[in-house]
Design a protein around this motif. Structure first.
Motif, PDB file in Angstrom:
ATOM      1  N   SER A  53       0.835  -1.196   0.000  1.00 51.87           N
ATOM      2  CA  SER A  53       0.000   0.000   0.000  1.00 51.87           C
ATOM      3  C   SER A  53       0.875   1.254   0.000  1.00 51.87           C
ATOM      4  O   SER A  53       1.883   1.328   0.711  1.00 51.87           O
ATOM      5  CB  SER A  53      -0.906   0.015   1.232  1.00 51.87           C
ATOM      6  N   PRO A  54       0.506   2.276  -0.785  1.00 56.55           N
ATOM      7  CA  PRO A  54       1.276   3.538  -0.752  1.00 56.55           C
ATOM      8  C   PRO A  54       1.303   4.182   0.625  1.00 56.55           C
ATOM      9  O   PRO A  54       2.217   4.956   0.927  1.00 56.55           O
ATOM     10  CB  PRO A  54       0.534   4.415  -1.770  1.00 56.55           C
ATOM     11  N   LYS A  55       0.327   3.870   1.467  1.00 62.69           N
ATOM     12  CA  LYS A  55       0.321   4.425   2.813  1.00 62.69           C
ATOM     13  C   LYS A  55       1.520   3.925   3.620  1.00 62.69           C
ATOM     14  O   LYS A  55       1.991   4.615   4.521  1.00 62.69           O
ATOM     15  CB  LYS A  55      -0.984   4.060   3.524  1.00 62.69           C
ATOM     16  N   HIS A  56       1.970   2.720   3.301  1.00 61.80           N
ATOM     17  CA  HIS A  56       3.151   2.184   3.992  1.00 61.80           C
ATOM     18  C   HIS A  56       4.424   2.817   3.440  1.00 61.80           C
ATOM     19  O   HIS A  56       5.214   3.396   4.171  1.00 61.80           O
ATOM     20  CB  HIS A  56       3.200   0.659   3.825  1.00 61.80           C
ATOM     21  N   SER A  57       4.606   2.700   2.114  1.00 58.26           N
ATOM     22  CA  SER A  57       5.779   3.287   1.458  1.00 58.26           C
ATOM     23  C   SER A  57       5.622   3.114  -0.047  1.00 58.26           C
ATOM     24  O   SER A  57       5.061   2.121  -0.522  1.00 58.26           O
ATOM     25  CB  SER A  57       7.069   2.609   1.941  1.00 58.26           C
ATOM     26  N   TRP A  58       6.149   4.106  -0.787  1.00 57.99           N
ATOM     27  CA  TRP A  58       6.157   3.995  -2.234  1.00 57.99           C
ATOM     28  C   TRP A  58       7.308   3.136  -2.726  1.00 57.99           C
ATOM     29  O   TRP A  58       7.314   2.713  -3.886  1.00 57.99           O
ATOM     30  CB  TRP A  58       6.253   5.388  -2.860  1.00 57.99           C
ATOM     31  N   HIS A  59       8.286   2.879  -1.892  1.00 57.41           N
ATOM     32  CA  HIS A  59       9.499   2.179  -2.328  1.00 57.41           C
ATOM     33  C   HIS A  59       9.202   0.783  -2.874  1.00 57.41           C
ATOM     34  O   HIS A  59       9.695   0.427  -3.972  1.00 57.41           O
ATOM     35  CB  HIS A  59      10.506   2.102  -1.173  1.00 57.41           C
ATOM     36  N   PRO A  60       8.427  -0.081  -2.173  1.00 54.96           N
ATOM     37  CA  PRO A  60       8.155  -1.411  -2.741  1.00 54.96           C
ATOM     38  C   PRO A  60       7.448  -1.347  -4.089  1.00 54.96           C
ATOM     39  O   PRO A  60       7.762  -2.140  -4.990  1.00 54.96           O
ATOM     40  CB  PRO A  60       7.270  -2.074  -1.672  1.00 54.96           C
ATOM     41  N   LEU A  61       6.512  -0.416  -4.246  1.00 53.12           N
ATOM     42  CA  LEU A  61       5.793  -0.306  -5.515  1.00 53.12           C
ATOM     43  C   LEU A  61       6.717   0.129  -6.640  1.00 53.12           C
ATOM     44  O   LEU A  61       6.629  -0.370  -7.765  1.00 53.12           O
ATOM     45  CB  LEU A  61       4.635   0.681  -5.369  1.00 53.12           C
ATOM     46  N   LEU A  62       7.614   1.067  -6.356  1.00 50.61           N
ATOM     47  CA  LEU A  62       8.545   1.536  -7.384  1.00 50.61           C
ATOM     48  C   LEU A  62       9.509   0.425  -7.790  1.00 50.61           C
ATOM     49  O   LEU A  62       9.813   0.260  -8.989  1.00 50.61           O
ATOM     50  CB  LEU A  62       9.314   2.754  -6.879  1.00 50.61           C
ATOM     51  N   VAL A  63      10.000  -0.328  -6.816  1.00 57.98           N
ATOM     52  CA  VAL A  63      10.918  -1.429  -7.132  1.00 57.98           C
ATOM     53  C   VAL A  63      10.198  -2.499  -7.948  1.00 57.98           C
ATOM     54  O   VAL A  63      10.735  -3.039  -8.930  1.00 57.98           O
ATOM     55  CB  VAL A  63      11.518  -2.030  -5.846  1.00 57.98           C
ATOM     56  N   PHE A  64       8.950  -2.799  -7.549  1.00 58.84           N
ATOM     57  CA  PHE A  64       8.197  -3.809  -8.285  1.00 58.84           C
ATOM     58  C   PHE A  64       7.899  -3.332  -9.712  1.00 58.84           C
ATOM     59  O   PHE A  64       7.938  -4.120 -10.672  1.00 58.84           O
ATOM     60  CB  PHE A  64       6.897  -4.126  -7.559  1.00 58.84           C
ATOM     61  N   ALA A  65       7.610  -2.038  -9.859  1.00 54.40           N
ATOM     62  CA  ALA A  65       7.396  -1.488 -11.204  1.00 54.40           C
ATOM     63  C   ALA A  65       8.658  -1.634 -12.054  1.00 54.40           C
ATOM     64  O   ALA A  65       8.590  -1.959 -13.245  1.00 54.40           O
ATOM     65  CB  ALA A  65       6.975  -0.020 -11.111  1.00 54.40           C
ATOM     66  N   LEU A  66       9.818  -1.407 -11.448  1.00 52.62           N
ATOM     67  CA  LEU A  66      11.083  -1.568 -12.168  1.00 52.62           C
ATOM     68  C   LEU A  66      11.294  -3.027 -12.568  1.00 52.62           C
ATOM     69  O   LEU A  66      11.786  -3.309 -13.672  1.00 52.62           O
ATOM     70  CB  LEU A  66      12.239  -1.069 -11.308  1.00 52.62           C
ATOM     71  N   LEU A  67      10.894  -3.957 -11.702  1.00 52.69           N
ATOM     72  CA  LEU A  67      10.993  -5.378 -12.045  1.00 52.69           C
ATOM     73  C   LEU A  67      10.100  -5.712 -13.238  1.00 52.69           C
ATOM     74  O   LEU A  67      10.483  -6.513 -14.110  1.00 52.69           O
ATOM     75  CB  LEU A  67      10.612  -6.238 -10.835  1.00 52.69           C
ATOM     76  N   LEU A  68       8.919  -5.107 -13.283  1.00 48.69           N
ATOM     77  CA  LEU A  68       8.037  -5.325 -14.436  1.00 48.69           C
ATOM     78  C   LEU A  68       8.660  -4.776 -15.711  1.00 48.69           C
ATOM     79  O   LEU A  68       8.593  -5.410 -16.773  1.00 48.69           O
ATOM     80  CB  LEU A  68       6.679  -4.663 -14.182  1.00 48.69           C
ATOM     81  N   VAL A  69       9.267  -3.604 -15.621  1.00 50.16           N
ATOM     82  CA  VAL A  69       9.928  -3.026 -16.797  1.00 50.16           C
ATOM     83  C   VAL A  69      11.051  -3.945 -17.268  1.00 50.16           C
ATOM     84  O   VAL A  69      11.223  -4.173 -18.484  1.00 50.16           O
ATOM     85  CB  VAL A  69      10.467  -1.622 -16.478  1.00 50.16           C
ATOM     86  N   LEU A  70      11.813  -4.490 -16.335  1.00 50.64           N
ATOM     87  CA  LEU A  70      12.891  -5.412 -16.710  1.00 50.64           C
ATOM     88  C   LEU A  70      12.330  -6.682 -17.349  1.00 50.64           C
ATOM     89  O   LEU A  70      12.942  -7.248 -18.274  1.00 50.64           O
ATOM     90  CB  LEU A  70      13.727  -5.770 -15.483  1.00 50.64           C
ATOM     91  N   ALA A  71      11.171  -7.144 -16.865  1.00 50.40           N
ATOM     92  CA  ALA A  71      10.546  -8.316 -17.478  1.00 50.40           C
ATOM     93  C   ALA A  71      10.128  -8.016 -18.915  1.00 50.40           C
ATOM     94  O   ALA A  71      10.315  -8.842 -19.825  1.00 50.40           O
ATOM     95  CB  ALA A  71       9.340  -8.754 -16.651  1.00 50.40           C
ATOM     96  N   LEU A  72       9.573  -6.819 -19.128  1.00 52.37           N
ATOM     97  CA  LEU A  72       9.189  -6.423 -20.476  1.00 52.37           C
ATOM     98  C   LEU A  72      10.418  -6.270 -21.371  1.00 52.37           C
ATOM     99  O   LEU A  72      10.405  -6.643 -22.551  1.00 52.37           O
ATOM    100  CB  LEU A  72       8.405  -5.108 -20.432  1.00 52.37           C
TER     101      LEU A  72
END
Length: 605
Positions: A53-72
């Protein structure tokens, strides 16, 4: 040849700049919908929603988004390799040495980028998984410890089995499974789109009887994999239940081994080796029976998947062979068709080939959500109403029952002031220890109000003291912490309880519960009281392993050194009466008698 390659490179760069963002947004939206509106998704959100959840921290979401970009990006690299194979094999067929060496140079660049991407992706995936595992372990441990759920959970109608395994093994399986399955599914979907387009361009019509099927290669691979996936799901469905049982039976066997090690001396004294061995082998036999069931089901499931994969290797060559021998296409086109067909087949087969992994993941979800639900139910179990008060012990209208509803104590009311001491006596099974559990807030079958010192101002000493792992100073200071300045107090406490031979071993880490006898452990518990100096001490037959002389010395020590401390003792020896100002006798049918200085003060029924 070079023109085709340059065009493929330009198209790939264009895709990375624009279409990847659209695909990423689509994947994220699909993931959110799946997480929120499916059963698996609701279980996943219950476990990990707070972390993502963004309420906890944006860091996990940003890292996961980067992992998706690397998968693509990985998919696009596969597309580039597909075009490279086409050009390379066509150059070999045409004996074009210039293009051959040019494409080898291109391969060196692509391979370098691929290796660097793979290494960076590995590091990022591991870092993301480790941080997620740390957070989830902390969350589950805190949830299990808060509200004494680790103890009170045993009173549930269906107590959770093997919480240690769920916190250690299942958390790791959940994190690694979540990351690998999500990234694998995204890569499969994107690869499906990219290589279907390639296969579409390489495919030709196929005449079946009097019907012409356009782009037959594309339709063939989709029909082939969909039928194979349906059959595989039917074969793999029992794996969910078998994997759940495998984790449970493995944990049960490991717990039996740990318990035997913990009670090794008792078993040896009873000469119970044969019975314990039969117990171990019985649990192991249940585990092995389930393992064989997994093996036989795996033979069917994996055998079918291997057969499907092997057929898929030659299938595109069979379909493209007539066009190649007629000269309609080149060798590079055949090889690219084979690779594209394989990529489409692998993408469509992702859920089929990963069904066993999904089955294990589903079992992990069930175990973790079951653990969280059990903790929540344990938190909601009733307990006596308690108010922290530093000066007195007040009990009002206390009712204590057994789990079967039998009443142990009815309408207990009493009051203790600083310096006073209460001795609780009664026949075995009358509820003496259970009353202490109710006063501690641990017993769920109790009602009433309790006012007493809370936190570290209250210490409960059981018949068999708990000694934490670590050095001896930690065991003495428990549950408080000790520093270098506390060493004189620790040494003095050991001397006061006749454990002077341990004074020089304060910093020695060991499993002291195995080294010290029960009598020594009970004396160590008294040293713990002297060090912490609480306002009230509850002693549940805490001198049962001592002789009367030592018991007299330690109780005298407490009364003289801590004159304002309230004592509540459970014991059978008549000699204890001299150290207590009040006596509570538990009688039949929940009745009780409270006396002061050997004079009856009050009696309730």
């Amino acid at each position: 040849m070079e023109m085709d390659w340059h065009q493929a490179l330009q198209d790939s760069l264009h895709w990375l700049a624009g279409a990847s963002l659209i695909t990423l947004a689509s994947c994220a939206a699909a993931a959110v919908l799946a997480v929120r509106f499916t059963r698996w998704g609701s279980q996943f959100w219950q476990i990990a929603g707070s972390y993502l959840s963004p309420k906890h921290s944006w860091h996990p979401l940003l890292v996961f988004a980067l992992l998706l970009v690397l998968a693509l990006f990985s998919v696009r690299m596969n597309v580039l390799f597909s075009f490279w194979y086409n050009g390379f094999y066509s150059a070999l067929q045409e004996l074009d040495q210039k293009v051959f060496w040019y494409l080898l140079g291109v391969f060196a660049v692509l391979a370098t980028i691929h290796v660097l991407r793979a290494l960076f992706n590995y590091y990022l995936t591991q870092a993301f998984s480790i941080r997620w595992r740390i957070w989830l372990t902390d969350r589950l441990t805190r949830d299990w410890m808060e509200g004494d759920a680790y103890y009170r959970g045993q009173f549930l109608d269906e107590p959770v089995d093997n919480p240690d395994q769920r916190i250690e093994l299942d958390v790791n399986s959940f994190v690694t499974g979540s990351v690998s399955l999500v990234l694998g599914a995204v890569s499969a979907l994107v690869s499906l789109v990219a290589f279907t387009a390639i296969l579409w361009g390489l495919s030709a019509p196929l005449q079946v009887a009097s019907v012409e099927i356009p782009r037959a290669m594309v339709f063939a691979v989709y029909i082939y994999v969909i039928i194979a996936t349906w059959i595989a799901f039917r074969l793999g469905r029992p794996l969910i239940r078998l994997n759940f049982l495998n984790e449970k039976l493995t944990a049960n066997f490991r717990y039996a081994l740990m318990r035997l090690r913990e009670y090794a001396e008792n078993v040896a004294f009873y000469q119970g080796t044969a019975i314990e061995r039969n117990t171990l082998l019985g649990r192991f036999a249940a585990l092995i029976s389930n393992v064989w069931a997994l093996v036989f089901r795996g033979l069917k499931f994996d055998g079918f998947n291997l057969a499907v994969s092997q057929v898929a290797v030659v299938f595109p060559f069979i379909l493209q062979a007539p066009r190649f021998f007629s000269g309609a296409i080149k060798l590079g086109d055949v090889m690219q068709t084979s690779q594209a067909f394989g990529q489409v087949q692998d993408s469509l087969s992702f859920f089929r080939s990963s069904y066993d992994t999904f089955a294990q993941y589903r079992a992990t979800l069930d175990r973790l959500t079951g653990f969280l639900d059990a903790n929540r139910q344990a938190h909601e179990l009733p307990r006596v109403s308690r108010v922290d008060h530093d000066q007195t012990l007040e009990i009002r209208d206390m009712q204590v029952l057994r789990p079967d509803g039998h009443r142990l104590l009815r309408n207990l009311n009493l009051s203790l002031k600083p310096g006073q001491a209460l001795l609780i006596k009664g026949p075995s099974g009358s509820g003496k220890t259970t009353l202490l559990r109710a006063l501690a807030g641990l017993w769920p079958y109790a009602e009433g109000e309790v006012q007493r010192p809370g936190g570290t101002a209250a210490l409960f000493l059981s018949q068999r003291p708990y000694l934490p792992l670590g050095d001896l100073r930690t065991a003495i200071a428990y549950p408080a912490a000790s520093g270098p300045d506390d060493e004189p107090r620790l040494q003095q406490a050991l001397r006061q309880v006749n454990l002077a031979h341990l004074v020089d071993r304060l910093d020695l880490p060991n499993d002291w519960s195995r080294i010290l006898s029960i009598g020594e452990q009970q004396r160590l518990a008294f040293a713990r009281v002297l060090f912490n100096r609480p306002q009230i001490v509850f002693l549940d037959e805490s001198t049962s392993a001592m002789d009367e002389g030592l018991e007299h010395a330690l109780y005298s020590l407490l009364r003289n050194a801590m004159g304002d401390t309230m004592l509540v003792s459970v014991g059978h020896r008549a000699t204890l009466a001299n150290f207590h100002t009040h006596r509570l006798d538990l009688e039949a049918q929940g009745t009780w008698r409270l006396t002061e200085q050997h004079t009856t003060v009050e009696e309730r029924t």
